[in-house]
Write a protein that holds these residues in place. Structure first.
Motif, PDB file in Angstrom:
ATOM      1  N   GLY A 437     -34.986  -9.297 -54.262  1.00 51.08           N
ATOM      2  CA  GLY A 437     -34.507 -11.236 -54.418  1.00 51.08           C
ATOM      3  C   GLY A 437     -33.179 -10.381 -54.283  1.00 51.08           C
ATOM      4  O   GLY A 437     -32.487 -11.161 -54.535  1.00 51.08           O
ATOM      5  N   ARG A 438     -32.183  -9.282 -54.734  1.00 57.15           N
ATOM      6  CA  ARG A 438     -30.811  -9.639 -55.012  1.00 57.15           C
ATOM      7  C   ARG A 438     -30.150 -10.239 -54.468  1.00 57.15           C
ATOM      8  O   ARG A 438     -30.195  -9.866 -52.762  1.00 57.15           O
ATOM      9  CB  ARG A 438     -30.363  -8.016 -55.471  1.00 57.15           C
ATOM     10  CG  ARG A 438     -31.177  -7.889 -57.132  1.00 57.15           C
ATOM     11  CD  ARG A 438     -30.648  -6.370 -56.805  1.00 57.15           C
ATOM     12  NE  ARG A 438     -31.218  -5.371 -56.353  1.00 57.15           N
ATOM     13  CZ  ARG A 438     -30.896  -4.233 -56.311  1.00 57.15           C
ATOM     14  NH1 ARG A 438     -29.955  -3.679 -57.358  1.00 57.15           N
ATOM     15  NH2 ARG A 438     -31.507  -3.660 -55.185  1.00 57.15           N
ATOM     16  N   ASP A 439     -28.691 -10.547 -54.125  1.00 53.83           N
ATOM     17  CA  ASP A 439     -27.439 -11.664 -53.227  1.00 53.83           C
ATOM     18  C   ASP A 439     -27.345 -10.346 -52.322  1.00 53.83           C
ATOM     19  O   ASP A 439     -25.898 -10.156 -52.832  1.00 53.83           O
ATOM     20  CB  ASP A 439     -26.876 -12.276 -53.705  1.00 53.83           C
ATOM     21  CG  ASP A 439     -26.383 -13.401 -52.720  1.00 53.83           C
ATOM     22  OD1 ASP A 439     -26.043 -13.243 -51.770  1.00 53.83           O
ATOM     23  OD2 ASP A 439     -25.523 -13.779 -53.142  1.00 53.83           O
ATOM     24  N   ARG A 440     -27.393  -9.928 -51.505  1.00 52.45           N
ATOM     25  CA  ARG A 440     -27.735  -8.418 -50.523  1.00 52.45           C
ATOM     26  C   ARG A 440     -27.917  -8.597 -49.345  1.00 52.45           C
ATOM     27  O   ARG A 440     -28.549  -9.349 -48.921  1.00 52.45           O
ATOM     28  CB  ARG A 440     -27.196  -7.436 -51.236  1.00 52.45           C
ATOM     29  CG  ARG A 440     -28.385  -6.741 -51.653  1.00 52.45           C
ATOM     30  CD  ARG A 440     -28.510  -5.489 -52.637  1.00 52.45           C
ATOM     31  NE  ARG A 440     -27.510  -5.841 -54.125  1.00 52.45           N
ATOM     32  CZ  ARG A 440     -27.426  -4.993 -54.406  1.00 52.45           C
ATOM     33  NH1 ARG A 440     -27.245  -4.120 -54.635  1.00 52.45           N
ATOM     34  NH2 ARG A 440     -27.027  -5.531 -56.627  1.00 52.45           N
ATOM     35  N   THR A 441     -27.219  -7.617 -48.364  1.00 47.47           N
ATOM     36  CA  THR A 441     -27.698  -7.636 -47.213  1.00 47.47           C
ATOM     37  C   THR A 441     -27.974  -6.437 -46.578  1.00 47.47           C
ATOM     38  O   THR A 441     -26.813  -5.383 -47.083  1.00 47.47           O
ATOM     39  CB  THR A 441     -26.818  -8.225 -46.205  1.00 47.47           C
ATOM     40  OG1 THR A 441     -25.064  -8.046 -46.174  1.00 47.47           O
ATOM     41  CG2 THR A 441     -26.717  -9.931 -46.029  1.00 47.47           C
ATOM     42  N   VAL A 442     -28.489  -6.505 -45.814  1.00 48.16           N
ATOM     43  CA  VAL A 442     -28.834  -4.611 -45.672  1.00 48.16           C
ATOM     44  C   VAL A 442     -27.800  -3.820 -44.925  1.00 48.16           C
ATOM     45  O   VAL A 442     -27.304  -2.700 -44.848  1.00 48.16           O
ATOM     46  CB  VAL A 442     -30.584  -4.599 -45.062  1.00 48.16           C
ATOM     47  CG1 VAL A 442     -31.540  -4.642 -45.530  1.00 48.16           C
ATOM     48  CG2 VAL A 442     -30.218  -5.404 -43.165  1.00 48.16           C
ATOM     49  N   GLU A 443     -27.498  -4.562 -44.244  1.00 44.42           N
ATOM     50  CA  GLU A 443     -25.798  -4.459 -43.145  1.00 44.42           C
ATOM     51  C   GLU A 443     -24.295  -3.937 -44.458  1.00 44.42           C
ATOM     52  O   GLU A 443     -24.541  -2.186 -43.935  1.00 44.42           O
ATOM     53  CB  GLU A 443     -25.292  -5.447 -42.725  1.00 44.42           C
ATOM     54  CG  GLU A 443     -26.073  -5.658 -41.001  1.00 44.42           C
ATOM     55  CD  GLU A 443     -26.983  -6.760 -41.290  1.00 44.42           C
ATOM     56  OE1 GLU A 443     -27.134  -7.355 -40.909  1.00 44.42           O
ATOM     57  OE2 GLU A 443     -27.582  -6.807 -42.296  1.00 44.42           O
ATOM     58  N   GLU A 444     -24.886  -4.787 -45.315  1.00 45.65           N
ATOM     59  CA  GLU A 444     -23.806  -3.868 -46.469  1.00 45.65           C
ATOM     60  C   GLU A 444     -24.518  -2.847 -46.779  1.00 45.65           C
ATOM     61  O   GLU A 444     -24.018  -1.569 -46.774  1.00 45.65           O
ATOM     62  CB  GLU A 444     -23.180  -4.715 -47.686  1.00 45.65           C
ATOM     63  CG  GLU A 444     -22.991  -5.930 -47.162  1.00 45.65           C
ATOM     64  CD  GLU A 444     -22.736  -7.167 -47.957  1.00 45.65           C
ATOM     65  OE1 GLU A 444     -23.283  -6.567 -49.050  1.00 45.65           O
ATOM     66  OE2 GLU A 444     -22.226  -8.262 -47.608  1.00 45.65           O
ATOM     67  N   GLU A 445     -25.476  -2.276 -47.609  1.00 46.74           N
ATOM     68  CA  GLU A 445     -25.622  -0.567 -47.648  1.00 46.74           C
ATOM     69  C   GLU A 445     -26.904   0.253 -46.877  1.00 46.74           C
ATOM     70  O   GLU A 445     -25.870   1.044 -47.535  1.00 46.74           O
ATOM     71  CB  GLU A 445     -27.376  -1.052 -48.233  1.00 46.74           C
ATOM     72  CG  GLU A 445     -27.131  -2.607 -49.396  1.00 46.74           C
ATOM     73  CD  GLU A 445     -29.018  -2.571 -50.470  1.00 46.74           C
ATOM     74  OE1 GLU A 445     -28.851  -3.153 -51.402  1.00 46.74           O
ATOM     75  OE2 GLU A 445     -29.659  -2.388 -49.560  1.00 46.74           O
ATOM     76  N   ALA A 446     -26.669  -0.856 -45.597  1.00 48.33           N
ATOM     77  CA  ALA A 446     -26.475   0.538 -44.576  1.00 48.33           C
ATOM     78  C   ALA A 446     -25.164   1.272 -44.342  1.00 48.33           C
ATOM     79  O   ALA A 446     -25.113   2.482 -43.899  1.00 48.33           O
ATOM     80  CB  ALA A 446     -27.407  -0.069 -43.076  1.00 48.33           C
ATOM     81  N   ALA A 447     -24.370   0.622 -44.123  1.00 47.18           N
ATOM     82  CA  ALA A 447     -22.609   1.132 -44.315  1.00 47.18           C
ATOM     83  C   ALA A 447     -22.292   1.191 -45.302  1.00 47.18           C
ATOM     84  O   ALA A 447     -21.003   2.846 -44.980  1.00 47.18           O
ATOM     85  CB  ALA A 447     -21.920  -0.331 -43.725  1.00 47.18           C
ATOM     86  N   ARG A 448     -22.897   2.404 -46.497  1.00 47.67           N
ATOM     87  CA  ARG A 448     -22.521   2.746 -47.509  1.00 47.67           C
ATOM     88  C   ARG A 448     -22.105   4.064 -47.582  1.00 47.67           C
ATOM     89  O   ARG A 448     -23.377   4.636 -46.685  1.00 47.67           O
ATOM     90  CB  ARG A 448     -22.614   1.789 -48.779  1.00 47.67           C
ATOM     91  CG  ARG A 448     -21.970   0.645 -49.271  1.00 47.67           C
ATOM     92  CD  ARG A 448     -22.512   0.196 -50.419  1.00 47.67           C
ATOM     93  NE  ARG A 448     -22.620  -1.610 -50.682  1.00 47.67           N
ATOM     94  CZ  ARG A 448     -23.076  -1.775 -51.747  1.00 47.67           C
ATOM     95  NH1 ARG A 448     -23.963  -1.580 -52.120  1.00 47.67           N
ATOM     96  NH2 ARG A 448     -23.176  -2.893 -51.598  1.00 47.67           N
TER      97      ARG A 448
END
Length: 448
Positions: A437-448
């Motif tokens: 439920g944290r305010d983030r997106t999978v695109e941001e995490e996958a790009a790191r």
């Protein structure tokens, strides 16, 4: 000359803007067609959602009659409780690829056709093998529609994800509870044939085919394809191409969904809530009956638990989209589940209605999970991948739960150990739900 120039500039800046040409104004017929298309899409979403669970709950209501009619062994009948999540996991993976090739509308239309055919054929398959094959056909249609519903909502209603997710979640809960509540009375009213009682639900699925036949021609909403106007507006002006650009823009790199911790948290959350839901649907009436509750009342208690999802499935997604973090909702649902399981252990008959209501609230983790799928990805392609990953992985996780509860019940001779397992699973469900439920997106995490 300076005065003349100043006067000219003044006349230029103060002159009224040119009137838009007729070509720039959208024709009224096109506007009306767009309005009708939206209404048809909403009707199609609701009808599709109504058909995503009756294939399961109608069978549960008549399982004893089906076993007797087909000569089905107890072990095969027990495996039937794990067939739906298995089919959802296997066939759900195919949904994004099919949607890229044919369009989400066409795939959902095919899914409704598969549900209709499976429900119509399975009572008359001539044996256990035919019954299982037709059931798998219906479940395949349910699986691909499960995955693509969040995608269609994200594409066509990017500014109303919570409202539309709540609408189809409410319709899904309504179909679930209605099939559980009225399949037996309808069967008795029509002569008592279980074949007729099961085949009747093919009519509802056939009604869902009609709007999707018209929507199936829309190829512009395939995951990974061109964005809709609503999605372009949501993404902001930076995503619009420059007017003078001549060189084609490079396509976005494929999303590596398994690199996202949020995707994994959402998949585990989805799997554990599905485990709780299938255990509830499969075993809760037996818990009440073993405590001395009459069989008719036990079935009604299950219907109440399922019916709790009708109003809450509309409220919870709308509330979730207004919060930056959905953790408080996860904690509230988990608390209701723990209290409900404790009540079933301490006073299953005395507080039966209270426990049914509390577990009905806890089961609303399902519409919350669907809402978070739409919120944790930026684009339609991201939602498609996240939906397929979370649901397929989640349904794989949920497969052993109902079987394990049955084994513990059989070997212990009571409900103490099974209820302890169910309560214990609620703890990691709450933890991963807070993480998802944290305010983030999978695109941001996958790009790191």
């Amino acid at each position: 000359m300076m005065v003349a120039m100043t006067g000219e500039q003044t006349r230029t800046t103060t002159s009224p803007p040119p009137r838009a040409s007729a070509e720039s104004e959208p024709p009224r017929t096109a506007t009306r067609a767009g309005d009708w298309s939206k209404r048809l899409l909403v009707a199609g979403i609701v009808l599709a959602a109504l058909n995503l669970r009756p294939a399961i709950t109608s069978l549960g209501a008549l399982l004893e009659e089906v076993r007797g009619g087909l000569g089905m062994s107890g072990s095969v009948a027990g495996l039937l409780t794990s067939v739906p999540p298995l089919c959802f996991a296997v066939f759900g993976v195919m949904a994004p690829r099919l949607a890229r090739r044919f369009g989400p509308g066409a795939v959902v239309c095919a899914g409704m056709v598969a549900i209709t055919a499976g429900l119509l054929l399975r009572p008359y398959g001539g044996g256990t093998a035919g019954f299982l094959a037709a059931s798998a056909l219906a479940l395949m249609g349910i699986a691909v529609s499960n995955v693509l519903m969040p995608v269609i909502v994200k594409r066509h209603f990017p500014d109303r994800v919570g409202t539309m997710t709540g609408l189809y979640s409410m319709a899904l809960a309504l179909g679930t509870s209605t099939a559980a509540a009225i399949t037996v009375p309808m069967t008795e009213a029509l002569g008592g044939s279980w074949q007729t009682g099961l085949a009747l639900w093919a009519g509802l699925a056939a009604a869902a085919v009609l709007p999707w036949l018209a929507l199936a021609r829309d190829r512009g909403t395939a995951p990974g394809g061109p964005r809709t106007a609503g999605e372009r507006q949501e993404r902001g002006p930076r995503s619009a191409p420059q007017a003078h650009a001549r060189v084609p823009q490079p396509s976005a790199a494929p999303l590596r969904i398994t690199r996202s911790r949020t995707a994994w948290a959402l998949a585990v959350f989805f799997g554990l809530q599905a485990t709780a839901a299938y255990i509830t649907m499969g075993w809760m009436p037996q818990i009440f009956r073993d405590a001395g509750v009459p069989a008719s009342t036990a079935g009604l208690l299950l219907a109440v638990t399922m019916a709790m999802g009708v109003p809450l499935a509309f409220v919870i997604p709308r509330l979730a989209t207004r919060l930056p973090h959905q953790g408080p909702i996860v904690l509230a649902l988990g608390g209701c589940g723990l209290v409900g399981y404790a009540g079933l252990y301490l006073a299953p008959a005395g507080g039966a209605w209270a426990w049914a209501l509390l577990l009905g609230i806890a089961n609303c983790a399902f519409p919350l999970a669907l809402t978070m799928v739409g919120m944790r990805a930026r684009s339609g392609a991201g939602v498609a991948q996240l939906s397929a990953f979370a649901q397929s992985t989640g349904y794989l996780i949920s497969i052993p739960g109902p079987l394990l509860v049955g084994v513990l019940y059989q070997h212990s001779g009571g409900w103490g150990l099974p209820l302890a397992l169910m309560a214990a699973l609620m703890v990691p469900q709450t933890v991963v739900g807070v993480l998802a439920g944290r305010d983030r997106t999978v695109e941001e995490e996958a790009a790191r």
